[in-house]
Design a protein around this motif. Structure first.
Motif, short mmCIF file in Angstrom:
data_model
loop_
_atom_site.label_atom_id
_atom_site.label_comp_id
_atom_site.label_asym_id
_atom_site.label_seq_id
_atom_site.Cartn_x
_atom_site.Cartn_y
_atom_site.Cartn_z
N GLY A 418 0.79 -1.22 0.00
CA GLY A 418 0.00 0.00 0.00
C GLY A 418 0.83 1.27 0.00
N LEU A 419 0.39 2.23 -0.85
CA LEU A 419 0.92 3.60 -0.86
C LEU A 419 -0.26 4.55 -0.68
CD1 LEU A 419 3.54 3.67 -3.78
CD2 LEU A 419 3.99 4.01 -1.35
N PRO A 420 -0.84 4.63 0.50
CA PRO A 420 -2.02 5.49 0.69
C PRO A 420 -1.67 6.96 0.52
CG PRO A 420 -1.22 4.65 2.80
CD PRO A 420 -0.45 3.93 1.74
N LEU A 421 -2.64 7.71 -0.08
CA LEU A 421 -2.40 9.11 -0.39
C LEU A 421 -3.44 10.04 0.19
CD1 LEU A 421 -1.57 8.56 -4.19
CD2 LEU A 421 0.08 8.89 -2.34
N LEU A 422 -4.74 9.62 0.16
CA LEU A 422 -5.83 10.52 0.51
C LEU A 422 -6.93 9.80 1.27
CD1 LEU A 422 -6.32 12.45 -2.87
CD2 LEU A 422 -5.52 13.47 -0.73
N PHE A 423 -7.75 10.59 1.94
CA PHE A 423 -9.03 10.16 2.50
C PHE A 423 -8.90 8.90 3.37
CE2 PHE A 423 -10.34 12.15 -1.73
CZ PHE A 423 -10.44 13.41 -1.19
N ASP A 424 -9.74 7.90 3.05
CA ASP A 424 -9.80 6.67 3.87
C ASP A 424 -8.73 5.66 3.48
OD1 ASP A 424 -11.15 6.43 1.38
OD2 ASP A 424 -12.04 4.57 2.04
N GLN A 425 -7.87 5.99 2.52
CA GLN A 425 -6.92 5.00 2.01
C GLN A 425 -5.96 4.51 3.10
OE1 GLN A 425 -5.17 7.16 -1.27
NE2 GLN A 425 -7.15 7.42 -2.28
N PHE A 426 -5.58 5.40 4.02
CA PHE A 426 -4.67 5.01 5.10
C PHE A 426 -5.34 3.96 6.00
CE2 PHE A 426 -3.68 9.33 3.82
CZ PHE A 426 -2.30 9.30 3.66
N ASP A 427 -6.61 4.18 6.34
CA ASP A 427 -7.33 3.22 7.18
C ASP A 427 -7.56 1.91 6.45
OD1 ASP A 427 -7.70 4.91 9.46
OD2 ASP A 427 -9.22 6.00 8.35
N ASN A 428 -7.87 1.98 5.16
CA ASN A 428 -8.15 0.77 4.40
C ASN A 428 -6.95 -0.17 4.35
OD1 ASN A 428 -10.70 1.77 3.84
ND2 ASN A 428 -10.12 2.59 1.84
N ILE A 429 -5.78 0.40 4.04
CA ILE A 429 -4.57 -0.43 3.98
C ILE A 429 -4.25 -1.00 5.35
CG2 ILE A 429 -2.09 -0.38 3.58
CD1 ILE A 429 -3.50 -0.41 1.01
N LEU A 430 -4.48 -0.19 6.40
CA LEU A 430 -4.21 -0.67 7.75
C LEU A 430 -5.01 -1.93 8.06
CD1 LEU A 430 -3.01 0.05 10.70
CD2 LEU A 430 -5.37 0.78 11.12
N ARG A 431 -6.26 -1.99 7.61
CA ARG A 431 -7.11 -3.15 7.89
C ARG A 431 -6.54 -4.42 7.28
NH1 ARG A 431 -9.74 1.05 9.14
NH2 ARG A 431 -11.81 1.10 10.12
N LEU A 432 -5.95 -4.30 6.10
CA LEU A 432 -5.30 -5.48 5.51
C LEU A 432 -3.98 -5.79 6.19
CD1 LEU A 432 -5.94 -5.17 1.66
CD2 LEU A 432 -7.11 -6.59 3.34
N GLN A 433 -3.26 -4.76 6.61
CA GLN A 433 -1.99 -4.98 7.31
C GLN A 433 -2.24 -5.71 8.63
OE1 GLN A 433 0.05 -1.53 8.92
NE2 GLN A 433 2.04 -2.39 8.32
N VAL A 434 -3.28 -5.33 9.36
CA VAL A 434 -3.59 -5.98 10.63
C VAL A 434 -3.86 -7.47 10.43
CG1 VAL A 434 -5.35 -6.11 12.46
CG2 VAL A 434 -4.40 -3.90 11.79
N ARG A 435 -4.41 -7.81 9.28
CA ARG A 435 -4.73 -9.20 8.98
C ARG A 435 -3.58 -9.92 8.27
NH1 ARG A 435 -9.27 -6.23 9.28
NH2 ARG A 435 -11.16 -7.21 10.11
N GLY A 436 -2.44 -9.28 8.17
CA GLY A 436 -1.26 -9.92 7.61
C GLY A 436 -1.30 -10.12 6.12
N ALA A 437 -2.12 -9.31 5.40
CA ALA A 437 -2.26 -9.48 3.95
C ALA A 437 -1.66 -8.32 3.16
CB ALA A 437 -3.74 -9.64 3.58
N ALA A 438 -1.02 -7.37 3.85
CA ALA A 438 -0.49 -6.19 3.16
C ALA A 438 0.67 -5.60 3.93
CB ALA A 438 -1.59 -5.15 2.97
N ARG A 439 1.52 -4.87 3.21
CA ARG A 439 2.53 -3.98 3.79
C ARG A 439 2.14 -2.55 3.45
NH1 ARG A 439 8.15 -5.34 4.72
NH2 ARG A 439 8.46 -3.07 4.82
N VAL A 440 2.49 -1.62 4.32
CA VAL A 440 2.17 -0.21 4.09
C VAL A 440 3.45 0.60 4.06
CG1 VAL A 440 0.82 1.78 4.86
CG2 VAL A 440 0.02 -0.53 5.35
#
Length: 553
Positions: A418-440
């Motif tokens: 994830g490369l979050p830039l705006l709005f809810d994108q930071f929270d969205n990527i975090l949800r996948l990171q918490v579940r071990g399916a993404a890096r931010v």
């Protein structure tokens, strides 16, 4: 739908010897007519007025419209003459184009506006936490005024046009389908007095659950908090402050904008928040394999990922590029529909990292070509994202964190960087990171080394793909697909003229009654009265006892 089987048999009998040949064909045609008739009349072929939002919100609304059209419903879409994505002409719907008043100078919400927002967001990411929080609230309030100002111009242009309003009334729509991120569609549905269904995730200044269901900041992370549902004391304190900020923005920034409109077009006492809560069904673009658990209501239907579908074949040249990756596979990168390009230094860092991979890369890219671009990277101004994510050669998805793309990644089981830039994108990527399916990664301070290390980790560590495939299995394991569920509940509201039995009466209660403060006050008063009475009785009894003792002496 009636089919005269006797006439059908008579025709077959008259055909004589040719009946044996024609019978299978005619039976097939009859079956197709029956199926089409059943689908087209799922709820009587209703008349639906659609008030969408533009940008990425339109992309998922269009998916629902295509499904409703295939089921025989008559669709009318209200669109602005300045719309970016909503076409005026479509085989799926009839459009009504509205010309709202132009925005004040400097408040044009064109594509360049989002580039400025991104630059401002990246600048905030470099600030200390307290200043970042304050600057974020200031920027959010200014942005809300601009977005809601545009919605106000749109609904004002509609309600002030008596001919258009008369045309809408004469159409006798059975339902309003709207995205209530901004309340123009909500106000129009209330004005016309028709049942309303939401295609929703965001409403006013926060997540739509805040309006429809109890939201406790002790374990429900607020918008842009970057917290999970397991917060320590300091995080819960910040989360509570964000909760208060959202309420203040709603009551002090948003609602005052619509006061004059409500006074001119609605009965006395009309209230925007009450209107927003009056939707019969909320089609929430959420799946709890992605979202954190929280309280909900009977009229909330979860349809997260309804836009996802199995991958279709790629164009021949793109398929050849995918196959040329041999055993290494392909990385797909896209930053969505709003931001045209990253800052040049970030783009160069990403391109240089891609060039060091043995993998092939498909990158949706607009702007100046990076000088460090490698031969393994294909730049496209548009790409079939769902089909690429569903391709067996795809190994990872570099994304900005928009929900449409993340749900497609979940559906196809592709891990995310994830490369979050705006709005809810930071929270969205975090949800996948918490579940071990993404890096931010932090785009504001991104280097080639950071990007390359994180991407190699996602590509080479099997836990990311394993966790994402687990989420994919949970997401698909439902009795009814999200899109089928969405269309069922839209037709349900039309069949029954609304769904008021699913709405709680809590919305009509004053805030002090909702929180049982009046009950607490009554109990305290009764307890105080009881205590006073007990003390009084004891005091009198003691006085009498004292008097008797004095007389005896």
């Amino acid at each position: 739908m009636r089919v005269h089987l006797k006439s059908f048999n008579d025709v077959m009998g008259m055909c004589g010897g040719t009946a044996a040949v024609l019978r299978p064909i005619l039976c097939l045609l009859l079956l197709l007519v029956l199926v089409r008739g059943c689908r087209g009349n799922g709820s009587g072929g209703g008349r639906i007025l659609v008030f969408p939002e533009d940008g990425s919100h339109w992309l998922n609304m269009e998916v629902i419209l295509r499904e409703l059209h295939s089921r025989g419903h008559d669709l009318t879409v209200l669109r602005s003459a300045k719309s970016w994505y909503i076409p005026q002409n479509s085989p799926v719907y009839t459009s009504i184009t509205v010309n709202p008043a132009p925005p004040p100078p400097g408040e044009d919400l064109g594509p360049d506006f989002y580039t400025v927002l991104m630059q401002r967001s990246l600048k905030r990411r470099r600030m200390f936490p307290v200043r970042r929080f304050l600057e974020q609230q200031k920027d959010t309030a200014a942005m809300l005024m601009m977005f809601h100002g545009g919605a106000l111009c749109m609904i004002s242009a509609i309600l002030d046009d008596s001919d258009l309003v008369a045309k809408l009334r004469e159409s006798r729509f059975d339902l309003m389908l709207t995205d209530p991120a901004f309340p123009a569609g909500v106000l129009l549905a209330q004005y016309l007095g028709i049942p309303m269904v939401y295609n929703v995730r965001w409403l006013n200044a926060g997540e739509a659950h805040m309006t429809v269901a109890p939201t406790l900041p002790s374990y429900v992370p607020m918008y842009n908090s970057l917290f999970s549902d397991n917060m320590d004391l300091l995080q819960r304190t910040e989360n509570f402050l964000r909760y208060l900020a959202i309420l203040l923005q709603e009551h002090l920034v948003i609602q005052p904008l619509y006061v004059d409109l409500l006074r001119r077009h609605f009965p006395p006492g009309a209230d925007l928040l009450s209107m927003q809560r009056s939707a019969d069904v909320w089609l929430m673009r959420v799946d709890f394999v992605f979202e954190f658990p929280r309280p909900t209501m009977p009229n909330v239907v979860y349809v997260g990922g309804f836009q996802c579908h199995p991958a279709e074949p790629l164009p021949a040249d793109l398929e050849a590029f995918m196959q040329s990756s041999v055993e290494h596979g392909v990385v797909v990168m896209s930053l969505g529909t709003l931001v045209s390009a990253l800052p040049k230094e970030v783009t160069e860092a990403v391109a240089q990292a891609f060039a060091q991979l043995p993998h092939k890369v498909v990158w949706r890219f607009l702007g100046e070509r990076p000088s460090s671009l490698g031969n393994n990277t294909l730049l496209l101004d548009w790409l079939p994202q769902n089909d690429l994510l569903g391709h067996p050669k795809t190994r990872a998805f570099v994304a900005h964190g928009g929900t449409n793309g993340l749900y497609e990644a979940i559906y196809h089981g592709v891990p995310v960087l994830g490369l979050p830039l705006l709005f809810d994108q930071f929270d969205n990527i975090l949800r996948l990171q918490v579940r071990g399916a993404a890096r931010v990664l932090e785009a504001a301070t991104l280097t080639t080394e950071d990007f390359l290390e994180a991407l190699r980790d996602v590509l080479e560590n099997p836990s990311y793909r394993h966790n994402m495939q687990k989420l994919s299995g949970l997401h698909r394991d439902t009795p009814l697909s999200p899109l089928a569920s969405a269309t069922f509940w839209i037709e349900y509201v039309m069949r029954n003229g609304g769904a008021s039995h699913l709405r709680t009466e809590a919305y009509s209660m004053p805030w002090y009654s909702y929180h049982s403060l009046d009950v607490a006050a009554l109990l305290m008063a009764l307890s105080g009265a009881s205590l006073w009475a007990s003390v009084s009785v004891c005091s009198r009894l003691c006085c009498r006892s004292s008097r008797r003792k004095t007389k005896l002496e």
